[in-house]
Design a protein around this motif. Structure first.
Motif, PDB file in Angstrom:
ATOM      1  N   PRO A  13      29.673  12.931  50.277  1.00  0.00           N
ATOM      2  CA  PRO A  13      29.509  14.316  49.804  1.00  0.00           C
ATOM      3  C   PRO A  13      28.650  15.197  50.709  1.00  0.00           C
ATOM      4  CG  PRO A  13      29.322  12.794  47.973  1.00  0.00           C
ATOM      5  CD  PRO A  13      29.385  11.957  49.230  1.00  0.00           C
ATOM      6  N   ALA A  14      27.603  14.652  51.292  1.00  0.00           N
ATOM      7  CA  ALA A  14      26.738  15.469  52.156  1.00  0.00           C
ATOM      8  C   ALA A  14      27.500  15.915  53.402  1.00  0.00           C
ATOM      9  CB  ALA A  14      25.480  14.695  52.540  1.00  0.00           C
ATOM     10  N   ARG A  17      30.011  18.636  52.345  1.00  0.00           N
ATOM     11  CA  ARG A  17      29.332  19.912  52.115  1.00  0.00           C
ATOM     12  C   ARG A  17      28.883  20.541  53.434  1.00  0.00           C
ATOM     13  NH1 ARG A  17      25.272  18.464  47.336  1.00  0.00           N
ATOM     14  NH2 ARG A  17      24.628  20.627  47.560  1.00  0.00           N
ATOM     15  N   THR A  18      28.405  19.719  54.354  1.00  0.00           N
ATOM     16  CA  THR A  18      27.986  20.228  55.665  1.00  0.00           C
ATOM     17  C   THR A  18      29.179  20.821  56.401  1.00  0.00           C
ATOM     18  OG1 THR A  18      26.188  18.629  55.808  1.00  0.00           O
ATOM     19  CG2 THR A  18      26.960  19.576  57.892  1.00  0.00           C
ATOM     20  N   SER A  20      31.995  21.890  55.148  1.00  0.00           N
ATOM     21  CA  SER A  20      32.453  23.085  54.426  1.00  0.00           C
ATOM     22  C   SER A  20      31.597  24.302  54.760  1.00  0.00           C
ATOM     23  CB  SER A  20      32.419  22.832  52.916  1.00  0.00           C
ATOM     24  OG  SER A  20      33.282  21.780  52.575  1.00  0.00           O
ATOM     25  N   ALA A  21      30.300  24.114  54.817  1.00  0.00           N
ATOM     26  CA  ALA A  21      29.405  25.229  55.137  1.00  0.00           C
ATOM     27  C   ALA A  21      29.692  25.773  56.530  1.00  0.00           C
ATOM     28  CB  ALA A  21      27.945  24.787  55.011  1.00  0.00           C
ATOM     29  N   THR A  36      24.201  24.761  51.275  1.00  0.00           N
ATOM     30  CA  THR A  36      24.599  23.532  50.581  1.00  0.00           C
ATOM     31  C   THR A  36      23.553  23.009  49.605  1.00  0.00           C
ATOM     32  OG1 THR A  36      23.694  22.132  52.331  1.00  0.00           O
ATOM     33  CG2 THR A  36      26.011  22.783  52.527  1.00  0.00           C
TER      34      THR A  36
END
Length: 171
Positions: A13-14, A17-18, A20-21, A36
């Protein structure tokens, strides 16, 4: 990069999210952390892993997503499929209607219907008599509406019918 590696890279997940950002415009670790809610240390580890796997690049103006990795992974996952017909135009028609050895739906254009029927009739041996029940069994492997297929093959003169005995029409 293959699809398995791509999915594995984004499975955490991290890292997802990284990535995606960055796709959404964050360029620096601080911007990514703000977008995030991740700690800077987690963003740093995630970014390093994403750079290592080729999903991100780093430059003087920050991180950038390598979006073409997805196209490459999709292309590398394609399996080579033998053509259904040597003629590319006929093959394209057959591929539009036949998936995994089944007729997905009936063509609406007569020319396309003919191409599909000419392909299907090859399931029948020339000069051999087939009782209707055997014809139905063979056609059921292609589509559940064996009666419609049987009728189309007869109407298009690809099978002949005499007293419920079918034969592949001479070519």
């Amino acid at each position: 990069m293959n699809a398995d590696l791509l999915c594995g890279s984004l499975a955490e997940p991290a890292r997802l999210r990284t990535y995606s950002a960055v796709v959404l415009g964050a360029r620096t670790p601080d911007q990514i952390a703000a977008a995030t809610g991740l700690s800077p240390a987690v963003v740093g580890k995630s970014a390093q892993r994403l750079i290592k796997t080729g999903l991100l690049t780093a430059s003087a103006d920050g991180f950038h997503a390598v979006e073409e990795v997805f196209k490459d992974a999709a292309r590398s996952n394609r399996r080579e499929v033998a053509p259904l017909d040597a003629d590319p135009a006929r093959d394209a028609v057959l591929r539009a209607f036949i998936r995994d050895g089944r007729l997905t739906h009936f063509p609406t254009f007569p020319a396309k219907t003919r191409i599909v029927l000419e392909y299907l009739v090859n399931c029948f041996e020339p000069n051999r008599a087939y009782p209707e029940s055997e014809v139905n069994t063979i056609l059921n492997t292609w589509h559940e509406d064996h009666a419609a297929l049987r009728r189309l093959l007869v109407d298009n003169h690809l099978l002949t019918r005499t007293n419920s005995i079918y034969r592949r029409a001479s070519e």
